[in-house]
Enzyme design. Structure first.
Site, PDB file in Angstrom:
ATOM      1  N   LYS A  75       0.799  -1.231   0.000  1.00 29.92           N
ATOM      2  CA  LYS A  75       0.000   0.000   0.000  1.00 29.92           C
ATOM      3  C   LYS A  75       0.831   1.280   0.000  1.00 29.92           C
ATOM      4  O   LYS A  75       0.358   2.341  -0.449  1.00 29.92           O
ATOM      5  CB  LYS A  75      -0.926   0.004   1.214  1.00 29.92           C
ATOM      6  CG  LYS A  75      -2.006  -1.064   1.192  1.00 29.92           C
ATOM      7  CD  LYS A  75      -3.092  -0.742   0.199  1.00 29.92           C
ATOM      8  CE  LYS A  75      -4.283  -1.672   0.345  1.00 29.92           C
ATOM      9  NZ  LYS A  75      -5.388  -1.308  -0.552  1.00 29.92           N
ATOM     10  N   ASP A 101      -9.060  -0.937   6.133  1.00 30.65           N
ATOM     11  CA  ASP A 101      -9.105  -2.182   6.886  1.00 30.65           C
ATOM     12  C   ASP A 101      -7.767  -2.451   7.553  1.00 30.65           C
ATOM     13  O   ASP A 101      -7.593  -3.493   8.189  1.00 30.65           O
ATOM     14  CB  ASP A 101      -9.452  -3.361   5.966  1.00 30.65           C
ATOM     15  CG  ASP A 101     -10.933  -3.421   5.638  1.00 30.65           C
ATOM     16  OD1 ASP A 101     -11.742  -3.181   6.540  1.00 30.65           O
ATOM     17  OD2 ASP A 101     -11.270  -3.690   4.477  1.00 30.65           O
TER      18      ASP A 101
END
Length: 335
Positions: A75, A101
């Site tokens: 990410k 999340d």
């Protein structure tokens, strides 16, 4: 022609003509941007000969994202480029908001901290406490939302600040596109690490933005590479949307694949998902757990989301015939 099959253990979808679909290429300057970041290095592409033999594949590789720019997931690639673009023409302090999340929020918080900015991260109440603490350790404010990932996205979008979200919708498209562009560096690394184009690349999927980046990489050129998306069977929003032929929102349940626990595909990713994926499959908790253990035995310490790629390949292996080279993308390390 589209094929949809269900069994007691999983659902699957296939689109045999996906390789003929084309989209514009991603911008070329993103890789150079990442190469200039402190601590940047390509993540390993590890060969797994014993698992290749089990699956009847010539060569099987795993792109191991357990350590990327000091964080345990891919990410950071999308967050770093998007935050750079957001701040490029701004002066003074801002607050970057996002929903997560786990890994996306931590990456946004890290990039905000490195740029001396504030971050406010919204998480659904299913996110483990250790993931929340990891985000707070980046000096971010964390708000736990009594609801799903989609509920957390809605709260983040309403909060004061600049939303840096990897999910797009009508009217919110530019920043998700920057995040997708950032993910493309991973695919360029695979090109450089392999001596031949893979027959199949397997991608874990949440809202679909990372899959959009992979699809863009291969469908913006003539390529024989097929693309498989993998989701938890309790949160298979992309698979259900592919089956319906339109973007759908579905209820989700708890899953060890927390980063894939998403109920609605990204609107900006949907045209890529619906046209460019060769296949999609859902996997169970048990299948994912076994895959995680088997990867650990090969010294690849994937977390559940990363191991989903192996579980998905196992579930749908018979659909693909002869495979000379397969790449599994393990998107995160062990929690």
């Amino acid at each position: 022609m589209i094929r949809v099959t269900s069994t007691l253990s999983f659902m699957k979808f296939s689109r045999p003509d996906a390789r003929s679909w084309r989209c514009p290429p991603a911008p070329t300057e993103v890789r150079d941007f990442h190469a200039r970041l402190p601590g940047y290095a390509p993540t390993p592409l590890t060969e797994l000969p014993s698992l290749a033999a089990e699956l009847g594949i010539g060569r099987l590789f795993v792109k191991d994202e357990s350590s990327r720019l000091g964080l345990p997931a891919f990410k950071a690639l999308g967050a770093s480029w998007a935050v750079h673009r957001v701040l490029q023409h701004r002066t003074g302090p801002v607050t970057l908001t996002t929903a997560t999340d786990g890994n996306h929020g931590r990456a946004v918080a890290r990039m905000a901290r490195l740029r001396d900015q504030r971050a406010h991260v919204f998480v659904p109440n299913t996110v483990p406490a250790q993931a929340i603490e990891a985000i707070r350790a980046e000096n971010a404010e964390v708000t736990v939302v009594d609801g799903t990932y989609d509920d957390a996205v809605a709260r983040a979008a309403e909060a004061d600040g600049i939303l840096v979200q990897d999910m797009g919708w009508p009217g919110y498209e530019e920043i998700p596109a920057w995040i997708v562009e950032g993910y493309g560096t991973l695919c360029h690394e695979i090109d450089e690490q392999l001596d031949a184009e893979p027959d199949l690349v397997v991608v874990p999927v949440g809202v679909g933005s990372f899959a959009q980046a992979v699809i863009t990489h291969y469908r913006s050129r003539d390529s024989r590479t097929r693309l498989l998306a993998v989701e938890p069977d309790s949160a298979a929003c992309v698979l259900e949307s592919l089956k319906a032929g339109e973007r759908r929102t579905i209820p989700t349940g708890d899953t060890i694949m927390a980063g894939l626990n998403c109920g609605t595909p990204s609107a900006t990713a949907w045209p890529y998902l619906s046209n460019g994926l060769d296949a999609a499959v859902s996997v169970s908790e048990a299948e994912c757990t076994k895959a995680m253990h088997d990867l650990h035995a090969q010294n690849v310490h994937s977390g559940p989301c990363g191991a989903a790629s192996l579980a998905g390949l196992r579930a749908i292996r018979s659909e693909f015939g002869d495979l000379a080279t397969v790449v599994l993308i393990s998107t995160e390390g062990r929690p």
